[in-house]
Design an enzyme around this catalytic site. Structure first.
Site: not given
Length: 343
Positions: A57, A211
């Site tokens: 992440c 993203y």
């Protein structure tokens, strides 16, 4: 409690979020735990705090970078989840972060040595969701900054966690002296505003923009994010063209730290997975040299894992097969030790 700073470098505008998601745009949610080390309930003390992270992440990567470059590896304990979340066969349901140090990764065929059990709460939770449920929350995200003494979540917004670690590094028990420890958010005339301006660009177009490109299902939303991402890279390439080693000058600051996780992932992961195939970072000479320079700083290389990144991004998407490349001109992350690849 410290009032959260609401700006474009910390969280995305939530206006019409449900409608935008329904139309195919990726819209990042807002973190719900926004207290701070230094608040009356959370004094800065060595050994008191704990991190829960996923090494794949990029938002967690910000926090592990801050932990290491600030010399807090011994003072701030940490647990690492498996990079893939639960599947449909899990009794708690799919898409949940899990502590599973024995699960083999499909990329390596073996357990990942960085993965741990949950040790921060004393309850040995199997799922990150259990940490939130203990406080009556439905959230599921990492990173989490946790107070082991109070048994409470302090904060789960990465931008705020890295700043509070910087501000309280000494009292938290940094092993680096005040003179040796970098100040990621220094008090200098004009410098903080320069960092904030860079943070706005980096978060909107690059960190979150990756993203939006990778996870938006609407072609126009993807196209807008793709264009903004590479326009921002062009701007940063031009900024570094005057020979400065880091984004604001001679020192590595919060702006550099926030840019690093995305660019670290770009060539080996995001170029394919996030459909950001306009160019590699290796195609930007100044950004490539910056990336190699940052990667060589003490504590940086050990703060992330491209094995976790590849496993996490590809191991649960498309058909679950993890790409093995790139291997030219050199495999990653070894390439980050070779700035001359872009000469």
């Amino acid at each position: 409690m410290t009032e959260p700073r609401k700006d474009a470098s910390v969280e995305e505008d939530q206006t019409d979020a449900a409608k935008r998601r329904a139309e195919g745009e990726f819209v990042r949610g807002v973190s719900g735990f926004r207290q701070a080390i230094g608040d009356p309930d959370f004094p800065p003390e060595p050994g008191r705090y704990h991190l829960f992270v996923a090494l794949n992440c990029p938002w967690c990567h910000r926090v592990t970078l801050a932990r290491n470059v600030l010399g807090l590896g011994d003072a701030l304990t940490m647990d690492v989840v498996f990079p893939n979340r639960t599947g449909e066969d899990d009794p708690e349901g799919p898409n949940l972060w899990q502590f599973n140090p024995t699960r083999p990764a499909s990329l390596t065929g073996a357990p990942l040595p960085e993965c741990t059990s949950e040790t921060g709460t004393g309850r040995s939770h199997r799922l990150v969701r259990g940490i939130y449920r203990a406080e009556g929350s439905d959230e599921q995200s990492v990173p989490i900054l946790y107070d082991k003494q109070a048994g409470r979540i302090v904060n789960n917004e990465s931008a705020e966690i890295l700043r509070m670690l910087n501000a309280a590094a000494g009292p938290l028990g940094s092993t680096l002296s005040d003179t040796d420890r970098p100040d990621l958010y220094p008090v200098q005339p004009g410098l903080r505003s320069e960092i904030e301006d860079l943070n706005d660009l980096i978060y909107t177009a690059i960190n979150n923009g990756a993203y939006k490109a990778g996870f938006s299902s609407d072609q126009a939303a993807y196209s807008d994010a793709f264009k903004a991402y590479f326009i921002a890279l062009d701007a940063l390439e031009a900024r570094l063209s005057d020979g400065r080693p880091f984004l604001t000058g001679p020192r590595f600051t919060e702006a550099d730290l926030r840019l690093f996780p995305t660019l670290y992932r770009h060539d080996p992961v995001y170029y394919v997975r996030m459909k950001l195939n306009g160019a590699r970072i290796l195609d930007y000479p100044h950004l490539w040299h910056w990336l190699c320079r940052a990667h060589a700083l003490p504590g940086v290389a050990g703060s992330g894992s491209l094995i976790h990144c590849r496993q996490g991004y590809f191991g649960r998407s498309w058909n679950g097969t993890v790409p093995l490349g790139p291997f030219r001109p050199m495999p990653y992350p070894e390439a980050y030790g070779h700035p001359e690849l872009c000469d």
